[in-house]
Design a protein around this motif. Sequence first.
Motif, PDB file in Angstrom:
ATOM      1  N   HIS A  60       2.015  66.804  15.047  1.00 22.83           N
ATOM      2  CA  HIS A  60       2.171  65.437  15.539  1.00 22.83           C
ATOM      3  C   HIS A  60       3.141  64.651  14.654  1.00 22.83           C
ATOM      4  O   HIS A  60       3.353  64.988  13.486  1.00 22.83           O
ATOM      5  CB  HIS A  60       0.819  64.726  15.562  1.00 22.83           C
ATOM      6  CG  HIS A  60      -0.196  65.417  16.411  1.00 22.83           C
ATOM      7  ND1 HIS A  60      -0.120  65.449  17.786  1.00 22.83           N
ATOM      8  CD2 HIS A  60      -1.306  66.128  16.075  1.00 22.83           C
ATOM      9  CE1 HIS A  60      -1.147  66.135  18.264  1.00 22.83           C
ATOM     10  NE2 HIS A  60      -1.873  66.559  17.247  1.00 22.83           N
ATOM     11  N   GLU A  61       3.709  63.583  15.213  1.00 21.44           N
ATOM     12  CA  GLU A  61       4.547  62.680  14.432  1.00 21.44           C
ATOM     13  C   GLU A  61       3.663  61.530  13.974  1.00 21.44           C
ATOM     14  O   GLU A  61       3.496  60.536  14.676  1.00 21.44           O
ATOM     15  CB  GLU A  61       5.728  62.165  15.258  1.00 21.44           C
ATOM     16  CG  GLU A  61       6.723  61.370  14.427  1.00 21.44           C
ATOM     17  CD  GLU A  61       7.998  61.047  15.180  1.00 21.44           C
ATOM     18  OE1 GLU A  61       8.653  60.055  14.800  1.00 21.44           O
ATOM     19  OE2 GLU A  61       8.331  61.774  16.132  1.00 21.44           O
ATOM     20  N   ALA A  62       3.083  61.685  12.808  1.00 25.03           N
ATOM     21  CA  ALA A  62       2.091  60.739  12.302  1.00 25.03           C
ATOM     22  C   ALA A  62       2.642  59.920  11.151  1.00 25.03           C
ATOM     23  O   ALA A  62       3.422  60.427  10.324  1.00 25.03           O
ATOM     24  CB  ALA A  62       0.831  61.479  11.852  1.00 25.03           C
ATOM     25  N   TYR A  63       2.216  58.651  11.097  1.00 21.67           N
ATOM     26  CA  TYR A  63       2.610  57.740  10.041  1.00 21.67           C
ATOM     27  C   TYR A  63       1.373  56.987   9.557  1.00 21.67           C
ATOM     28  O   TYR A  63       0.401  56.831  10.308  1.00 21.67           O
ATOM     29  CB  TYR A  63       3.652  56.730  10.535  1.00 21.67           C
ATOM     30  CG  TYR A  63       4.928  57.365  11.021  1.00 21.67           C
ATOM     31  CD1 TYR A  63       5.974  57.620  10.139  1.00 21.67           C
ATOM     32  CD2 TYR A  63       5.090  57.715  12.360  1.00 21.67           C
ATOM     33  CE1 TYR A  63       7.161  58.212  10.580  1.00 21.67           C
ATOM     34  CE2 TYR A  63       6.261  58.302  12.809  1.00 21.67           C
ATOM     35  CZ  TYR A  63       7.292  58.552  11.922  1.00 21.67           C
ATOM     36  OH  TYR A  63       8.445  59.136  12.357  1.00 21.67           O
ATOM     37  N   GLY A  64       1.436  56.498   8.312  1.00 20.03           N
ATOM     38  CA  GLY A  64       0.308  55.752   7.770  1.00 20.03           C
ATOM     39  C   GLY A  64       0.761  54.480   7.087  1.00 20.03           C
ATOM     40  O   GLY A  64       1.833  54.439   6.482  1.00 20.03           O
ATOM     41  N   ILE A  65      -0.083  53.446   7.200  1.00 22.54           N
ATOM     42  CA  ILE A  65       0.168  52.211   6.458  1.00 22.54           C
ATOM     43  C   ILE A  65      -1.074  51.861   5.654  1.00 22.54           C
ATOM     44  O   ILE A  65      -2.196  52.157   6.058  1.00 22.54           O
ATOM     45  CB  ILE A  65       0.547  51.037   7.388  1.00 22.54           C
ATOM     46  CG1 ILE A  65      -0.630  50.660   8.283  1.00 22.54           C
ATOM     47  CG2 ILE A  65       1.775  51.375   8.215  1.00 22.54           C
ATOM     48  CD1 ILE A  65      -0.438  49.351   9.022  1.00 22.54           C
ATOM     49  N   ASP A  66      -0.859  51.248   4.503  1.00 19.71           N
ATOM     50  CA  ASP A  66      -1.968  50.811   3.666  1.00 19.71           C
ATOM     51  C   ASP A  66      -1.470  49.649   2.812  1.00 19.71           C
ATOM     52  O   ASP A  66      -0.286  49.582   2.463  1.00 19.71           O
ATOM     53  CB  ASP A  66      -2.479  51.949   2.780  1.00 19.71           C
ATOM     54  CG  ASP A  66      -3.902  51.715   2.295  1.00 19.71           C
ATOM     55  OD1 ASP A  66      -4.824  52.319   2.861  1.00 19.71           O
ATOM     56  OD2 ASP A  66      -4.082  50.908   1.347  1.00 19.71           O
ATOM     57  N   SER A  67      -2.387  48.756   2.469  1.00 16.19           N
ATOM     58  CA  SER A  67      -1.993  47.572   1.706  1.00 16.19           C
ATOM     59  C   SER A  67      -2.017  47.791   0.196  1.00 16.19           C
ATOM     60  O   SER A  67      -1.570  46.934  -0.561  1.00 16.19           O
ATOM     61  CB  SER A  67      -2.923  46.400   2.046  1.00 16.19           C
ATOM     62  OG  SER A  67      -4.259  46.706   1.691  1.00 16.19           O
ATOM     63  N   SER A  68      -2.530  48.931  -0.264  1.00 16.13           N
ATOM     64  CA  SER A  68      -2.679  49.184  -1.694  1.00 16.13           C
ATOM     65  C   SER A  68      -1.590  50.123  -2.210  1.00 16.13           C
ATOM     66  O   SER A  68      -1.538  51.297  -1.829  1.00 16.13           O
ATOM     67  CB  SER A  68      -4.056  49.785  -1.997  1.00 16.13           C
ATOM     68  OG  SER A  68      -4.118  50.229  -3.334  1.00 16.13           O
ATOM     69  N   GLU A  69      -0.742  49.606  -3.083  1.00 13.93           N
ATOM     70  CA  GLU A  69       0.304  50.439  -3.679  1.00 13.93           C
ATOM     71  C   GLU A  69      -0.297  51.536  -4.559  1.00 13.93           C
ATOM     72  O   GLU A  69       0.247  52.643  -4.632  1.00 13.93           O
ATOM     73  CB  GLU A  69       1.260  49.576  -4.500  1.00 13.93           C
ATOM     74  CG  GLU A  69       2.235  48.764  -3.670  1.00 13.93           C
ATOM     75  CD  GLU A  69       3.305  49.618  -3.004  1.00 13.93           C
ATOM     76  OE1 GLU A  69       3.358  50.835  -3.282  1.00 13.93           O
ATOM     77  OE2 GLU A  69       4.080  49.076  -2.205  1.00 13.93           O
ATOM     78  N   GLN A  70      -1.427  51.224  -5.238  1.00 14.55           N
ATOM     79  CA  GLN A  70      -2.055  52.236  -6.089  1.00 14.55           C
ATOM     80  C   GLN A  70      -2.512  53.430  -5.273  1.00 14.55           C
ATOM     81  O   GLN A  70      -2.351  54.590  -5.674  1.00 14.55           O
ATOM     82  CB  GLN A  70      -3.243  51.637  -6.849  1.00 14.55           C
ATOM     83  CG  GLN A  70      -2.860  50.596  -7.875  1.00 14.55           C
ATOM     84  CD  GLN A  70      -3.007  49.193  -7.323  1.00 14.55           C
ATOM     85  OE1 GLN A  70      -2.768  48.950  -6.145  1.00 14.55           O
ATOM     86  NE2 GLN A  70      -3.415  48.266  -8.174  1.00 14.55           N
ATOM     87  N   VAL A  71      -3.107  53.142  -4.112  1.00  9.38           N
ATOM     88  CA  VAL A  71      -3.583  54.223  -3.248  1.00  9.38           C
ATOM     89  C   VAL A  71      -2.404  54.969  -2.637  1.00  9.38           C
ATOM     90  O   VAL A  71      -2.377  56.203  -2.588  1.00  9.38           O
ATOM     91  CB  VAL A  71      -4.504  53.646  -2.152  1.00  9.38           C
ATOM     92  CG1 VAL A  71      -4.856  54.720  -1.127  1.00  9.38           C
ATOM     93  CG2 VAL A  71      -5.784  53.096  -2.781  1.00  9.38           C
TER      94      VAL A  71
END
Length: 209
Positions: A60-71
């Motif tokens: 699949h063409e999957a992408y992720g977003i998250d608000s934590s730079e550490q994570v």
Amino acid sequence: MLDGKAAEAYAAKIRGLVTAGVDMSVDARFLDVLCRRGSHILDIGCGIGNAVRALRAAGHEAYGIDSSEQVLSVAYELSTADWFRSFSAQSVSVDSLARAALPVEYDAILMTGNVPAFLSSEELESVMCSVALLLNDGGILVIRTTTASRGGPRDQDRIAESVDLKLLHRYSDWHLTPWSRNSPWTVSVFGGEGQRDFGSGPDGIFILP
């Protein structure tokens, strides 16, 4: 959302689980079954990117977003950095994804890790409204959260009625255990407008003339 020392501790914990070989991809397998091969998938609150990596491995063409730079730093370490972007669930929109050079149409959107519990009722409604606009015809939103927390199934169902999302399935876990009001966890599958069309035959089966 997590920040500072809490985010660093979470990232270290999850990195340790991955290193130890703990199964961290069950959500991706769940979603893979619901999607045709090569689907566009967005993971909101992707953490260190376990689901994105597993979905990519499944084609699949999957992408992720998250608000934590550490994570996200762990996601960059374990995966391809271009699969991820740093911004919050509340910021998700057609315009924000376009500015981040991400697709603006998806066959499935995943929101796990109790993300709704970190959002106010108004923020969750805004996120679900944005998701409805991002989904292709017949696209799905999969939310996994605790039943009793803020942003649980009661809040999700109330909001879904106003943003053109329909509850299709609800389980107690990723293994399709039937859901009840006493279930501590809930996995909810919402459908957007339009019909899902997976073709004339099941995947992986040869149909004789």
